[in-house]
Design a protein around this motif. Structure first.
Motif, PDB file in Angstrom:
ATOM      1  N   ASN A 107      -0.323   5.105  -1.403  1.00 46.04           N
ATOM      2  CA  ASN A 107      -1.339   5.391  -0.397  1.00 46.04           C
ATOM      3  C   ASN A 107      -0.751   6.236   0.724  1.00 46.04           C
ATOM      4  OD1 ASN A 107      -3.959   3.472  -0.796  1.00 46.04           O
ATOM      5  ND2 ASN A 107      -2.123   2.479  -1.594  1.00 46.04           N
ATOM      6  N   SER A 108      -1.472   7.251   1.160  1.00 37.17           N
ATOM      7  CA  SER A 108      -1.009   8.105   2.246  1.00 37.17           C
ATOM      8  C   SER A 108      -1.125   7.361   3.574  1.00 37.17           C
ATOM      9  CB  SER A 108      -1.853   9.379   2.309  1.00 37.17           C
ATOM     10  OG  SER A 108      -3.168   9.081   2.743  1.00 37.17           O
ATOM     11  N   PRO A 109      -0.400   7.803   4.600  1.00 33.70           N
ATOM     12  CA  PRO A 109      -0.516   7.160   5.911  1.00 33.70           C
ATOM     13  C   PRO A 109      -1.959   7.103   6.417  1.00 33.70           C
ATOM     14  CG  PRO A 109       1.397   8.584   5.880  1.00 33.70           C
ATOM     15  CD  PRO A 109       0.672   8.822   4.582  1.00 33.70           C
ATOM     16  N   LEU A 117       0.831  -1.206   0.000  1.00 29.65           N
ATOM     17  CA  LEU A 117       0.000   0.000   0.000  1.00 29.65           C
ATOM     18  C   LEU A 117       0.862   1.251   0.000  1.00 29.65           C
ATOM     19  CD1 LEU A 117      -2.813  -0.910   2.579  1.00 29.65           C
ATOM     20  CD2 LEU A 117      -2.967  -0.919   0.076  1.00 29.65           C
ATOM     21  N   GLU A 118       1.921   1.229   0.791  1.00 31.67           N
ATOM     22  CA  GLU A 118       2.806   2.385   0.879  1.00 31.67           C
ATOM     23  C   GLU A 118       3.534   2.628  -0.435  1.00 31.67           C
ATOM     24  OE1 GLU A 118       5.877   4.220   4.191  1.00 31.67           O
ATOM     25  OE2 GLU A 118       5.713   2.050   3.961  1.00 31.67           O
ATOM     26  N   LEU A 119       4.019   1.548  -1.056  1.00 34.37           N
ATOM     27  CA  LEU A 119       4.769   1.679  -2.308  1.00 34.37           C
ATOM     28  C   LEU A 119       3.898   2.105  -3.478  1.00 34.37           C
ATOM     29  CD1 LEU A 119       7.071  -1.486  -2.037  1.00 34.37           C
ATOM     30  CD2 LEU A 119       7.759   0.912  -1.830  1.00 34.37           C
ATOM     31  N   THR A 120       2.606   1.829  -3.399  1.00 35.11           N
ATOM     32  CA  THR A 120       1.701   2.200  -4.495  1.00 35.11           C
ATOM     33  C   THR A 120       1.041   3.553  -4.274  1.00 35.11           C
ATOM     34  OG1 THR A 120      -0.015   0.827  -3.433  1.00 35.11           O
ATOM     35  CG2 THR A 120       1.226  -0.142  -5.261  1.00 35.11           C
ATOM     36  N   ILE A 168      -3.794   4.355   4.447  1.00 32.92           N
ATOM     37  CA  ILE A 168      -3.352   3.037   4.900  1.00 32.92           C
ATOM     38  C   ILE A 168      -3.989   2.692   6.234  1.00 32.92           C
ATOM     39  CG2 ILE A 168      -1.352   1.700   5.680  1.00 32.92           C
ATOM     40  CD1 ILE A 168       0.328   3.218   3.629  1.00 32.92           C
ATOM     41  N   LYS A 169      -4.077   3.674   7.119  1.00 34.36           N
ATOM     42  CA  LYS A 169      -4.706   3.448   8.425  1.00 34.36           C
ATOM     43  C   LYS A 169      -6.168   3.041   8.254  1.00 34.36           C
ATOM     44  CE  LYS A 169      -5.746   5.776  12.801  1.00 34.36           C
ATOM     45  NZ  LYS A 169      -5.637   7.058  13.559  1.00 34.36           N
ATOM     46  N   ASN A 170      -6.872   3.696   7.335  1.00 39.57           N
ATOM     47  CA  ASN A 170      -8.281   3.368   7.099  1.00 39.57           C
ATOM     48  C   ASN A 170      -8.449   1.952   6.557  1.00 39.57           C
ATOM     49  OD1 ASN A 170      -9.047   5.915   7.945  1.00 39.57           O
ATOM     50  ND2 ASN A 170      -9.176   6.756   5.884  1.00 39.57           N
ATOM     51  N   LYS A 171      -7.628   1.592   5.573  1.00 38.94           N
ATOM     52  CA  LYS A 171      -7.742   0.277   4.958  1.00 38.94           C
ATOM     53  C   LYS A 171      -7.332  -0.824   5.920  1.00 38.94           C
ATOM     54  CE  LYS A 171      -7.152   2.090   0.276  1.00 38.94           C
ATOM     55  NZ  LYS A 171      -6.331   2.156  -0.950  1.00 38.94           N
ATOM     56  N   HIS A 172      -6.263  -0.584   6.666  1.00 38.03           N
ATOM     57  CA  HIS A 172      -5.834  -1.574   7.654  1.00 38.03           C
ATOM     58  C   HIS A 172      -6.876  -1.718   8.759  1.00 38.03           C
ATOM     59  CE1 HIS A 172      -3.838  -2.768  11.440  1.00 38.03           C
ATOM     60  NE2 HIS A 172      -3.200  -3.628  10.670  1.00 38.03           N
ATOM     61  N   GLY A 173      -7.481  -0.608   9.157  1.00 36.65           N
ATOM     62  CA  GLY A 173      -8.502  -0.655  10.195  1.00 36.65           C
ATOM     63  C   GLY A 173      -9.682  -1.516   9.792  1.00 36.65           C
TER      64      GLY A 173
END
Length: 293
Positions: free
Chosen positions: A63-65, A58-61, A68-73
């Protein structure tokens, strides 16, 4: 056994009490970010390493922090529902996530001079809306859903009781974003005196209907930004951030700003604007200097 994608689909299908927009977001996460990466892994075989590689992806493609927090959540919440019936523990729990500088990598705060240029570059019909956005600090969905009856011109206040939401079902009126978003906002009386109270909605397009974000941004806001030569270019939502930054730099306590913005908790306000609150920091330093002397 089930794959991760199959479990997440089942999980979403059984969710209740959520707005359609949230359901749409979750299905998009599965479709775009999970199905083609870790989605084929059997649920019971999913490991912490798999989650870690997914976060790196996600980070490499790009996505902002915050994203990423939203998707991981979402993923972690769904996996927690599989415990203990399908898996012994949640492999996403406690995962380290990339950290940004608050939300500084996603927001833009205008100076007073920059906003003056933006307002001057805006066509006359839309100037009251542009000015109201920055003076109220309200969310776009809240502003566009206001009705004349929500305004108390005598006391200089505006009630926030509803917001426009957009989902796969189209535009719908619903409650504000959070419980604390249902609030009464103080707005300068001179601003309220500039508004037209003769329509169903407080702000309308040239046909008399509700103002929609995409049309306003494309036809009005972005063109004004270009004429004002603002770089980097702000978004309409950045006027909300601008309101907060002006208040904080003017010495308004961050607790008051948090209630004004309708944040769910003061932690949200501190995480986003803590570095902006220089006035409070200077006030604290001056106080301690006075005490010691």
């Amino acid at each position: 056994g089930m794959t991760l994608t199959e479990w997440l689909t089942r999980h979403i299908d059984h969710l209740t009490g959520l707005e359609q927009k949230s359901i749409d977001d979750y299905r998009r996460y599965v479709r775009r970010d999970i199905a083609s990466t870790i989605g084929r892994i059997p649920l019971e075989a999913l490991t912490e390493d798999d989650i870690g590689k997914w976060v790196q992806h996600l980070e490499l493609t790009g996505n902002s922090p915050k994203t990423i927090k939203n998707k991981h959540g979402f993923l972690s919440g769904a996996l927690s529902k599989a415990v203990p019936r399908f898996i012994a523990a949640n492999p996403a729990a406690g995962r380290w996530l990339p950290r940004g500088d608050g939300d500084d990598d996603e927001i833009r705060m205008l100076t007073v001079d920059e906003f003056d240029r933006l307002l001057e570059a805006t066509t006359d019909y839309w100037k009251p809306l542009m000015e109201f956005l920055v003076k109220s600090g309200m969310r776009w969905g809240e502003v566009s859903a206001l009705k004349p009856g929500d305004v108390d011109r005598t006391h200089g206040t505006v009630k926030v009781r509803r917001a426009w939401k957009y989902s796969s079902r189209g535009y719908e009126i619903g409650p504000p974003k959070t419980k604390r978003s249902r609030r009464t906002v103080a707005v300068p009386k001179v601003m309220l005196d500039k508004l037209d109270y003769s329509q169903e909605w407080l702000f309308v397009n040239r046909d008399g209907g509700p103002v929609r974000y995409q049309g306003f941004r494309r036809r009005v806001f972005d063109k004004a930004v270009e004429r004002a030569q603002l770089d980097p270019a702000p978004t309409p939502h950045d006027l909300r951030h601008t309101c907060a930054s002006w208040m904080l730099n003017g010495g308004v306590p961050i607790t008051v700003v948090s209630r004004h913005l309708g944040h769910e908790s003061i932690k949200v306000t501190v995480d986003i604007y803590g570095d902006v609150d220089q006035a409070s920091a200077q006030l604290a330093a001056d106080f301690m200097n006075t005490v010691l002397n």
